[in-house]
Scaffold this motif. Structure first.
Motif, PDB file in Angstrom:
ATOM      1  N   ASP A  32      10.477  68.611   7.587  1.00  0.00           N
ATOM      2  CA  ASP A  32      10.027  67.228   7.707  1.00  0.00           C
ATOM      3  C   ASP A  32      11.177  66.283   8.046  1.00  0.00           C
ATOM      4  OD1 ASP A  32       7.807  67.828   4.952  1.00  0.00           O
ATOM      5  OD2 ASP A  32       7.371  67.890   7.110  1.00  0.00           O
ATOM      6  N   TYR A  33      10.804  65.153   8.618  1.00  0.00           N
ATOM      7  CA  TYR A  33      11.773  64.119   8.965  1.00  0.00           C
ATOM      8  C   TYR A  33      12.320  63.486   7.692  1.00  0.00           C
ATOM      9  CZ  TYR A  33      13.680  59.773  10.776  1.00  0.00           C
ATOM     10  OH  TYR A  33      14.509  58.725  11.073  1.00  0.00           O
ATOM     11  N   MET A  34      13.642  63.456   7.580  1.00  0.00           N
ATOM     12  CA  MET A  34      14.293  62.841   6.424  1.00  0.00           C
ATOM     13  C   MET A  34      15.365  61.890   6.927  1.00  0.00           C
ATOM     14  SD  MET A  34      12.973  64.233   3.659  1.00  0.00           S
ATOM     15  CE  MET A  34      14.187  63.881   2.381  1.00  0.00           C
ATOM     16  N   LEU A  48      20.779  54.635   8.796  1.00  0.00           N
ATOM     17  CA  LEU A  48      22.061  55.304   8.906  1.00  0.00           C
ATOM     18  C   LEU A  48      21.978  56.616   9.692  1.00  0.00           C
ATOM     19  CD1 LEU A  48      23.325  54.812   5.253  1.00  0.00           C
ATOM     20  CD2 LEU A  48      24.043  53.557   7.281  1.00  0.00           C
ATOM     21  N   ALA A  49      21.092  57.503   9.268  1.00  0.00           N
ATOM     22  CA  ALA A  49      21.069  58.838   9.865  1.00  0.00           C
ATOM     23  C   ALA A  49      19.761  59.515   9.520  1.00  0.00           C
ATOM     24  CB  ALA A  49      22.247  59.667   9.348  1.00  0.00           C
ATOM     25  N   SER A  50      19.466  60.584  10.225  1.00  0.00           N
ATOM     26  CA  SER A  50      18.258  61.349   9.941  1.00  0.00           C
ATOM     27  C   SER A  50      18.459  62.799  10.331  1.00  0.00           C
ATOM     28  CB  SER A  50      17.060  60.752  10.683  1.00  0.00           C
ATOM     29  OG  SER A  50      17.288  60.743  12.072  1.00  0.00           O
ATOM     30  N   ILE A  51      17.615  63.631   9.740  1.00  0.00           N
ATOM     31  CA  ILE A  51      17.637  65.064  10.038  1.00  0.00           C
ATOM     32  C   ILE A  51      16.196  65.558  10.038  1.00  0.00           C
ATOM     33  CG2 ILE A  51      17.930  65.694   7.606  1.00  0.00           C
ATOM     34  CD1 ILE A  51      19.696  68.033   8.583  1.00  0.00           C
ATOM     35  N   PHE A  52      15.872  66.460  10.935  1.00  0.00           N
ATOM     36  CA  PHE A  52      14.517  66.983  10.970  1.00  0.00           C
ATOM     37  C   PHE A  52      14.490  68.290  11.731  1.00  0.00           C
ATOM     38  CE2 PHE A  52      13.786  65.688  15.373  1.00  0.00           C
ATOM     39  CZ  PHE A  52      14.669  64.630  15.520  1.00  0.00           C
ATOM     40  N   GLY A  53      13.481  69.072  11.419  1.00  0.00           N
ATOM     41  CA  GLY A  53      13.243  70.296  12.151  1.00  0.00           C
ATOM     42  C   GLY A  53      14.061  71.474  11.656  1.00  0.00           C
ATOM     43  N   SER A  54      13.519  72.638  11.928  1.00  0.00           N
ATOM     44  CA  SER A  54      14.188  73.862  11.517  1.00  0.00           C
ATOM     45  C   SER A  54      15.464  74.109  12.318  1.00  0.00           C
ATOM     46  CB  SER A  54      13.237  75.049  11.670  1.00  0.00           C
ATOM     47  OG  SER A  54      12.792  75.137  13.021  1.00  0.00           O
ATOM     48  N   ASP A  55      15.635  73.388  13.440  1.00  0.00           N
ATOM     49  CA  ASP A  55      16.851  73.565  14.229  1.00  0.00           C
ATOM     50  C   ASP A  55      17.952  72.595  13.823  1.00  0.00           C
ATOM     51  OD1 ASP A  55      15.823  71.771  17.260  1.00  0.00           O
ATOM     52  OD2 ASP A  55      15.681  71.287  15.140  1.00  0.00           O
ATOM     53  N   ARG A  67      31.801  58.690  10.594  1.00  0.00           N
ATOM     54  CA  ARG A  67      32.183  58.543   9.179  1.00  0.00           C
ATOM     55  C   ARG A  67      31.232  59.246   8.236  1.00  0.00           C
ATOM     56  NH1 ARG A  67      32.320  53.817   6.280  1.00  0.00           N
ATOM     57  NH2 ARG A  67      30.611  52.898   7.498  1.00  0.00           N
ATOM     58  N   ALA A  68      30.056  59.590   8.723  1.00  0.00           N
ATOM     59  CA  ALA A  68      29.045  60.167   7.852  1.00  0.00           C
ATOM     60  C   ALA A  68      28.651  61.546   8.353  1.00  0.00           C
ATOM     61  CB  ALA A  68      27.813  59.259   7.817  1.00  0.00           C
ATOM     62  N   THR A  69      28.337  62.409   7.399  1.00  0.00           N
ATOM     63  CA  THR A  69      27.856  63.751   7.715  1.00  0.00           C
ATOM     64  C   THR A  69      26.632  64.030   6.862  1.00  0.00           C
ATOM     65  OG1 THR A  69      30.111  64.506   8.165  1.00  0.00           O
ATOM     66  CG2 THR A  69      28.421  66.191   7.858  1.00  0.00           C
ATOM     67  N   LEU A  70      25.544  64.330   7.526  1.00  0.00           N
ATOM     68  CA  LEU A  70      24.278  64.601   6.857  1.00  0.00           C
ATOM     69  C   LEU A  70      24.047  66.106   6.846  1.00  0.00           C
ATOM     70  CD1 LEU A  70      21.022  62.591   7.547  1.00  0.00           C
ATOM     71  CD2 LEU A  70      21.023  64.978   6.860  1.00  0.00           C
ATOM     72  N   THR A  71      23.782  66.629   5.653  1.00  0.00           N
ATOM     73  CA  THR A  71      23.500  68.059   5.513  1.00  0.00           C
ATOM     74  C   THR A  71      22.295  68.238   4.606  1.00  0.00           C
ATOM     75  OG1 THR A  71      25.046  68.241   3.654  1.00  0.00           O
ATOM     76  CG2 THR A  71      25.914  68.732   5.843  1.00  0.00           C
ATOM     77  N   ARG A  72      21.838  69.443   4.494  1.00  0.00           N
ATOM     78  CA  ARG A  72      20.726  69.725   3.588  1.00  0.00           C
ATOM     79  C   ARG A  72      20.858  71.139   3.057  1.00  0.00           C
ATOM     80  NH1 ARG A  72      16.123  70.009   8.363  1.00  0.00           N
ATOM     81  NH2 ARG A  72      16.464  72.194   8.911  1.00  0.00           N
ATOM     82  N   ASP A  73      20.292  71.339   1.880  1.00  0.00           N
ATOM     83  CA  ASP A  73      20.209  72.659   1.254  1.00  0.00           C
ATOM     84  C   ASP A  73      18.730  72.951   1.095  1.00  0.00           C
ATOM     85  OD1 ASP A  73      20.096  74.852  -0.477  1.00  0.00           O
ATOM     86  OD2 ASP A  73      21.917  74.264  -1.536  1.00  0.00           O
ATOM     87  N   PHE A  95      19.139  54.817   0.204  1.00  0.00           N
ATOM     88  CA  PHE A  95      17.846  55.457   0.022  1.00  0.00           C
ATOM     89  C   PHE A  95      17.676  56.618   0.995  1.00  0.00           C
ATOM     90  CE2 PHE A  95      15.883  52.036  -2.448  1.00  0.00           C
ATOM     91  CZ  PHE A  95      16.607  50.923  -2.065  1.00  0.00           C
ATOM     92  N   CYS A  96      16.983  57.653   0.546  1.00  0.00           N
ATOM     93  CA  CYS A  96      16.473  58.623   1.503  1.00  0.00           C
ATOM     94  C   CYS A  96      15.018  58.286   1.767  1.00  0.00           C
ATOM     95  CB  CYS A  96      16.633  60.051   1.016  1.00  0.00           C
ATOM     96  SG  CYS A  96      15.794  60.450  -0.520  1.00  0.00           S
ATOM     97  N   LYS A  97      14.581  58.548   2.964  1.00  0.00           N
ATOM     98  CA  LYS A  97      13.242  58.152   3.364  1.00  0.00           C
ATOM     99  C   LYS A  97      12.626  59.215   4.246  1.00  0.00           C
ATOM    100  CE  LYS A  97      12.042  55.394   6.736  1.00  0.00           C
ATOM    101  NZ  LYS A  97      11.897  54.210   7.620  1.00  0.00           N
ATOM    102  N   PRO A  98      11.750  60.032   3.671  1.00  0.00           N
ATOM    103  CA  PRO A  98      11.008  60.962   4.515  1.00  0.00           C
ATOM    104  C   PRO A  98       9.821  60.254   5.169  1.00  0.00           C
ATOM    105  CG  PRO A  98      10.436  61.302   2.222  1.00  0.00           C
ATOM    106  CD  PRO A  98      11.491  60.226   2.256  1.00  0.00           C
ATOM    107  N   ILE A  99       9.401  60.795   6.288  1.00  0.00           N
ATOM    108  CA  ILE A  99       8.194  60.320   6.950  1.00  0.00           C
ATOM    109  C   ILE A  99       7.275  61.511   7.133  1.00  0.00           C
ATOM    110  CG2 ILE A  99       7.197  59.226   8.985  1.00  0.00           C
ATOM    111  CD1 ILE A  99       9.807  57.774   9.404  1.00  0.00           C
ATOM    112  N   LEU A 100       6.118  61.443   6.510  1.00  0.00           N
ATOM    113  CA  LEU A 100       5.140  62.513   6.593  1.00  0.00           C
ATOM    114  C   LEU A 100       3.849  61.966   7.168  1.00  0.00           C
ATOM    115  CD1 LEU A 100       5.584  64.135   3.060  1.00  0.00           C
ATOM    116  CD2 LEU A 100       6.772  64.698   5.179  1.00  0.00           C
TER     117      LEU A 100
END
Length: 116
Positions: A32-34, A48-55, A67-73, A95-100
């Motif tokens: 999901d989009y985060m 600031l930034a976002s991450i999404f998708g299995s790729d 200056r920023a690095t976004l990662t996920r576990d 804040f983190c903000k998912p969009i579903l």
């Protein structure tokens, strides 16, 4: 039910770094989009930034780029935002903000205060 818990904020001197966390439930962060946003003094919201998708697609706004690095576990269903070279202008609530399915969700946020 979507639940978000942001943490990792605090008081830091200018030039320092912080690693913010967003633990999510009701959201699949591996897919999901985060996004990460912040509320600055004066109640101005800033993307600031976002991450999404299995790729592992990531995007950064110019204010965060470099200056920023976004990662996920994915195992912990937790997203992180490392911010370096902090300045007092970075002071705010993050804040983190998912969009579903077009719906936005917000947590309580974590306060970041950068002193000179």
């Amino acid at each position: 039910q979507v639940q978000l818990v942001e943490s990792g904020g605090g008081l830091v001197q200018a030039g320092g770094s912080l690693r913010l966390s967003c633990e999510a439930s009701g959201v699949d962060i591996s897919r999901d989009y985060m996004g990460w946003h912040r509320r600055l003094p004066g109640n101005k919201f800033q993307y600031l930034a976002s991450i999404f998708g299995s790729d592992y697609t990531r995007e950064y706004d110019d204010v965060a780029k470099g200056r920023a690095t976004l990662t996920r576990d994915n195992r912990k269903n937790t997203m992180y935002l490392q911010i370096d070279a902090l300045t007092p202008e970075d002071t705010g609530v993050y804040f983190c903000k998912p969009i579903l399915r077009g719906q936005e969700y917000w947590g309580q946020g974590t306060q970041v205060t950068v002193s000179l």
